[in-house]
Design an enzyme around this catalytic site. Sequence first.
Site, mmCIF file in Angstrom:
data_model
loop_
_atom_site.group_PDB
_atom_site.id
_atom_site.type_symbol
_atom_site.label_atom_id
_atom_site.label_comp_id
_atom_site.label_asym_id
_atom_site.label_seq_id
_atom_site.Cartn_x
_atom_site.Cartn_y
_atom_site.Cartn_z
ATOM 1 N N GLY A 17 65.709 63.590 68.416
ATOM 2 C CA GLY A 17 67.108 63.415 68.832
ATOM 3 C C GLY A 17 67.250 64.032 70.206
ATOM 4 O O GLY A 17 67.215 63.363 71.241
ATOM 5 N N ARG B 177 77.947 74.206 72.013
ATOM 6 C CA ARG B 177 76.659 74.856 71.721
ATOM 7 C C ARG B 177 76.562 76.311 72.179
ATOM 8 O O ARG B 177 76.019 77.135 71.452
ATOM 9 C CB ARG B 177 75.505 74.017 72.276
ATOM 10 C CG ARG B 177 75.387 72.652 71.571
ATOM 11 C CD ARG B 177 74.130 71.893 71.975
ATOM 12 N NE ARG B 177 72.941 72.538 71.471
ATOM 13 C CZ ARG B 177 72.126 73.292 72.181
ATOM 14 N NH1 ARG B 177 72.343 73.467 73.464
ATOM 15 N NH2 ARG B 177 71.083 73.854 71.625
ATOM 16 N N CYS C 281 91.531 78.343 74.339
ATOM 17 C CA CYS C 281 92.101 79.650 74.021
ATOM 18 C C CYS C 281 91.241 80.402 73.020
ATOM 19 O O CYS C 281 91.635 80.631 71.876
ATOM 20 C CB CYS C 281 93.510 79.482 73.488
ATOM 21 S SG CYS C 281 94.565 78.765 74.734
HETATM 22 C C1 LIG Z 1 68.837 66.608 63.369
HETATM 23 C C2 LIG Z 1 67.708 65.893 62.779
HETATM 24 C C3 LIG Z 1 66.723 65.343 63.605
HETATM 25 C C4 LIG Z 1 66.725 65.482 65.107
HETATM 26 O O1 LIG Z 1 66.614 66.794 65.532
HETATM 27 P P1 LIG Z 1 66.442 67.074 67.094
HETATM 28 O O2 LIG Z 1 66.343 68.546 67.184
HETATM 29 O O3 LIG Z 1 67.655 66.559 67.771
HETATM 30 O O4 LIG Z 1 65.215 66.374 67.542
HETATM 31 C C5 LIG Z 1 65.712 64.625 63.003
HETATM 32 N N1 LIG Z 1 65.656 64.466 61.658
HETATM 33 C C6 LIG Z 1 66.590 64.991 60.847
HETATM 34 C C7 LIG Z 1 66.491 64.766 59.382
HETATM 35 C C8 LIG Z 1 67.637 65.713 61.368
HETATM 36 O O5 LIG Z 1 68.554 66.228 60.551
#
Ligand SMILES: *Cc1c(COP(=O)(O)O)cnc(C)c1O
Length: 434
Positions: free
Chosen positions: A292, A330, A361
């Site tokens: 991701g 984050r 705030c």
């Molecule tokens: C969040 C998640 C990802 C991706 O994680 P990244 O750190 O963004 O690469 C992949 N697989 C599952 C099951 C997730 O929950």
Amino acid sequence: MYFYGTTGVNKSGHLEIGGVDSVELAKNFGTPLYVYDVALIRERARGFKHAFDEQNIRAQVAYASKAFSTIAMVQLAEEEGLSLDVVSGGELYTAAAAGFPVERIHFHGNNKSREELEMALDYQIGCIVIDNFHEIELLKSICKEQTKKVNILLRVTPGIEAHTHDYILTGQEDSKFGFGLQNGQAEEALAQTLPFKYFNVLGLHCHIGSQIFETTGFLLAAKKIVEKMAEWKETISFEADVLNLGGGFGIRYTNEDEPIPPSQYVSEIIKEVKQLIDHYSLKMPEIWIEPGRSLVGDAGITLYKIGSSKDVPEVRKYLAVDGGMSDNIRPALYQAKYEAVLANRPLAQTTETVSIAGKCCESGDMLIWDLPLPETEEDDLLAVFCTGAYGYSMANNYNRLPRPAVVFVEDGKEVLVVKRESYEDLIKLDLPLK
Ligand SMILES: *Cc1c(COP(=O)(O)O)cnc(C)c1O
């Protein structure tokens, strides 16, 4: 100051992304503004795919869309031949609306509702990653009712403690996700799913955490799972067709982070899996991964306008921007760190150390502590790097701040892919008292 992807400085001395002047982008689309370097996303996607092709491994690279789920992004993932992970009805709906090929959609989540599972069956998506015993029962009852067959993976927790922030650590046994691999739950889940005629058990899934810099955790997880696969081949003649090793590959947010190139994680994992599979004389499963952050994280840059400032003598200087925890939660959630420059003069000599505050705030609404910057003036633009993952997707309307627009840039062209929310949008779902 560092540049990466297609970022650089143009003739006007402005920060340029994808051949487009960031100052012009801010002028045309307003601030805060999320800008994505599309070429960099493509490069990352191709890097992952290449790592598999190079070693002749059947694979799927599934973009974990929770990192940044919008129609345009899903379509970009499609263009690059990726598969897609969704974790909710909303992400599934987005994928469907984007026209993403349903057979390449995988559905995750530790508490999928009946409605969400029914939706997944309606769309006939590629696979459902079953997380727990409740879900086995729920999905069985839906499949029986609708006499529909579905591909499933079983999510297991291999008992790995990946070295990362506690909230983004999921591979350890004491986790809300998955069937324990060490405590017999995974065997039990197999026993409950293998004989069921509406399930096609493709194999196993694990995801050990996020923002992981070392390959050790992935290799250990792979080892534990393949060992189990070998055991199950002997005891119940089950051989997995698919081994999904999740995502979580770390990226560089600041100079303190030293990740290896994203695709290198994959090369090392493949090598390990191949060896193990050979060692136990198993058939090589198709390998799936789910990046991701490492696909979209460093491709995103957020542009803000600098507003007020406050000096606390002898302590620090605060500079406030026109966004904050509403567009990037984050830092508040994970103490995440970022680097930034002035978009309108990125090469100017830094002369002071300031802390970047958001406009919400909350005292905790700080974006960056102790950032070296040149002396700033009103209306200077701040460009915060590496905000492409879990920025827009975690954006919220705290203090009723409208969520920013999103622009894709590539080859000197910009495309608006998410409109800025308006004040009307903010009250669109509100109903009057009478
Ligand atoms: C969040 C998640 C990802 C991706 O994680 P990244 O750190 O963004 O690469 C992949 N697989 C599952 C099951 C997730 O929950």
